[in-house]
Design an enzyme around this catalytic site. Sequence first.
Site, short mmCIF file in Angstrom:
data_model
loop_
_atom_site.label_atom_id
_atom_site.label_comp_id
_atom_site.label_asym_id
_atom_site.label_seq_id
_atom_site.Cartn_x
_atom_site.Cartn_y
_atom_site.Cartn_z
N ASP A 199 -32.49 -95.54 25.78
CA ASP A 199 -32.70 -94.17 26.21
C ASP A 199 -34.00 -93.68 25.58
OD1 ASP A 199 -32.08 -93.40 23.56
OD2 ASP A 199 -30.09 -92.66 24.06
N CYS A 200 -34.40 -92.45 25.88
CA CYS A 200 -35.75 -92.02 25.47
C CYS A 200 -35.94 -92.03 23.96
CB CYS A 200 -36.08 -90.64 26.05
SG CYS A 200 -35.10 -89.25 25.42
N ALA A 219 -33.93 -87.23 19.82
CA ALA A 219 -35.19 -86.51 20.06
C ALA A 219 -35.23 -85.16 19.37
CB ALA A 219 -35.40 -86.34 21.57
N HIS A 253 -36.18 -84.44 25.71
CA HIS A 253 -36.85 -85.70 26.06
C HIS A 253 -37.98 -85.98 25.08
CE1 HIS A 253 -37.76 -89.04 28.65
NE2 HIS A 253 -39.01 -88.68 28.77
N HIS A 265 -42.69 -93.88 28.47
CA HIS A 265 -41.37 -93.34 28.10
C HIS A 265 -40.26 -94.02 28.88
CE1 HIS A 265 -40.83 -90.24 31.58
NE2 HIS A 265 -41.61 -91.22 31.97
#
Length: 295
Positions: A199-200, A219, A253, A265
């Site tokens: 995932d990010c 994040a 994000h 990304h």
Amino acid sequence: MKERVIAVSVANLWTDPDSSRQIDTSIVANPSDPSRWVHELSHTDKLELHENNLLQSQVLFGMTVWETESKDDWVKVVIPSQSTPKNPQGYPGWVPARQLADPLPQSEHMIEVRAKQSTILIEDTSEVMQLSFLTKLPLVEDSGTAFTVLTPLGRGRISKSESRLWTARQEDGKALIMYAEQFIGLDYLWGGMSSWGYDCSGFAHNMHLAGGYAIPRDASAQALQGKAVSLDQAKPGDLLFFAYENGKGRVHHVGFYYGNGQMLHAPKTGKQIEVLHLAGTEYETELCAVRRYWS
């Protein structure tokens, strides 16, 4: 708390013992089969991991976790290597008890997988396992073309061409980008922390780890640390953060600044890791912070 280690290629950190579904059988087994699991997941199955709050994170073979409680065949653990405001001891979640083993003996030297994926041959059973980028195991000896290492399953052999002796060096932003570039085209996976899917924030976390930096897992926490940088001073390897409400709401994000107004990304479910120009995208209006962890 009791120290344990992960005894499968990668273990999912589930929100609770009832989070795994029938489609998740191959990833909650021992041995687990992450390649089969991600291949069999439908788009809806992947969306459910996020929308139904099923999956928290992942943890790699041989990594230390701390057991905090147990329920039936499940164990609640925290991952000390993944820092989070959720728990001062590390990222919390549940794993099947069958995916845990007793701690490995201490070793002066560690071997780390530096290929996107590698294989390890377990000597006693002749079992061959897939290992993710950044899997780290204690060194026993240099065996010519391979390293002999300790694992939760006994001694194993890893090719030297896919691994290296781990050192505590810190690299620059360009190195972080180089590590990240090898995963362009990999499918996004909510909660992902392995080379079967990121995932990010897991992507940002692990590429920093590859360069010698320990940063928070999520994040929202990553955006609060590191060195603040203005966008016009951003360099490749810096992290770009994005928030709802045109950058004034909750951080949702993170991506790497790639240079020339571009970002590298892991976008979202259904997309692949990519490089894109920020201009004219929703990200341009949602940018809320730029942070640098590398030096």
